[in-house]
Scaffold this motif. Sequence first.
Motif, PDB file in Angstrom:
ATOM      1  N   GLU A   1       0.975   3.675  -2.907  1.00 26.09           N
ATOM      2  CA  GLU A   1       0.271   4.428  -3.956  1.00 26.09           C
ATOM      3  C   GLU A   1      -0.886   3.595  -4.517  1.00 26.09           C
ATOM      4  OE1 GLU A   1       2.971   5.834  -6.955  1.00 26.09           O
ATOM      5  OE2 GLU A   1       4.001   7.124  -5.527  1.00 26.09           O
ATOM      6  N   GLN A   2      -0.593   2.319  -4.714  1.00 26.27           N
ATOM      7  CA  GLN A   2      -1.655   1.449  -5.219  1.00 26.27           C
ATOM      8  C   GLN A   2      -2.807   1.374  -4.212  1.00 26.27           C
ATOM      9  OE1 GLN A   2       0.149  -2.314  -6.019  1.00 26.27           O
ATOM     10  NE2 GLN A   2       1.033  -1.649  -7.986  1.00 26.27           N
ATOM     11  N   GLN A   3      -2.449   1.245  -2.939  1.00 28.63           N
ATOM     12  CA  GLN A   3      -3.479   1.185  -1.898  1.00 28.63           C
ATOM     13  C   GLN A   3      -4.285   2.480  -1.835  1.00 28.63           C
ATOM     14  OE1 GLN A   3      -4.495  -1.411  -0.045  1.00 28.63           O
ATOM     15  NE2 GLN A   3      -3.063  -2.594  -1.296  1.00 28.63           N
ATOM     16  N   LYS A   4      -3.561   3.589  -1.988  1.00 30.68           N
ATOM     17  CA  LYS A   4      -4.220   4.880  -1.966  1.00 30.68           C
ATOM     18  C   LYS A   4      -5.183   4.997  -3.140  1.00 30.68           C
ATOM     19  CE  LYS A   4      -2.024   8.914  -0.479  1.00 30.68           C
ATOM     20  NZ  LYS A   4      -1.078  10.002  -0.735  1.00 30.68           N
TER      21      LYS A   4
ATOM     22  N   PHE B   1       9.388  -0.479  -3.375  1.00 31.48           N
ATOM     23  CA  PHE B   1       8.244  -1.392  -3.437  1.00 31.48           C
ATOM     24  C   PHE B   1       7.141  -0.940  -2.482  1.00 31.48           C
ATOM     25  CE2 PHE B   1       6.058  -5.197  -1.858  1.00 31.48           C
ATOM     26  CZ  PHE B   1       5.508  -5.649  -3.052  1.00 31.48           C
ATOM     27  N   ILE B   2       7.547  -0.542  -1.277  1.00 30.67           N
ATOM     28  CA  ILE B   2       6.561  -0.087  -0.282  1.00 30.67           C
ATOM     29  C   ILE B   2       5.855   1.166  -0.775  1.00 30.67           C
ATOM     30  CG2 ILE B   2       6.319   0.903   2.026  1.00 30.67           C
ATOM     31  CD1 ILE B   2       8.460  -1.095   2.961  1.00 30.67           C
TER      32      ILE B   2
END
Length: 174
Positions: A160-163, A154-155
């Motif tokens: 990846e989403q944040q990136k 999950f982290i």
Amino acid sequence: MQTNNTSDPTAPNPAACFLQRCLRSGMLTQKSLDVKLLELQHNTADITHPKCLAERYKFLQLMNSHLEKIVQEKMMLKQRLVKPVHRQCLPVEANCHKHVSELPSRMIQVIEDLSPNLQLIKSIPLLSQKVRIMEDLMKMMASEILKLKEVMEFIVKWREQQKNMNLEYLDRKD
């Protein structure tokens, strides 16, 4: 009624009187009494026959002598145990002297190791219970590892989403 004089040996006893009455009435015959007497003699022959008594006497004598030997050996053993052992030497062959001289130090080592070894022996019955506890702990640890793995995934996805979001944001600014 007849009166029996017990001091008179020729006077009939009550059992003889009863048998005579049974014979006179026909309930018993002399032949049946003889057969009963023979059966009684046959049944008690092993008790009263001199040959049987001699065999039993011989067997008892053998048992008695055997028991006497055992008692004598026991007495001799007790006397040997009561005697003091000091100032007596055990003969040891010359090639064994080295081993005999090492014996006291080995005995001390065995005595020192005795307590931990006894504790180990006492813990053997508890071993299966401890194994079960360890298996339960291993299962719990495996489930915790799986949960940790899910959290890590999950982290990683979140990063990846944040990136990606940061890259999109930076691309928009330009």
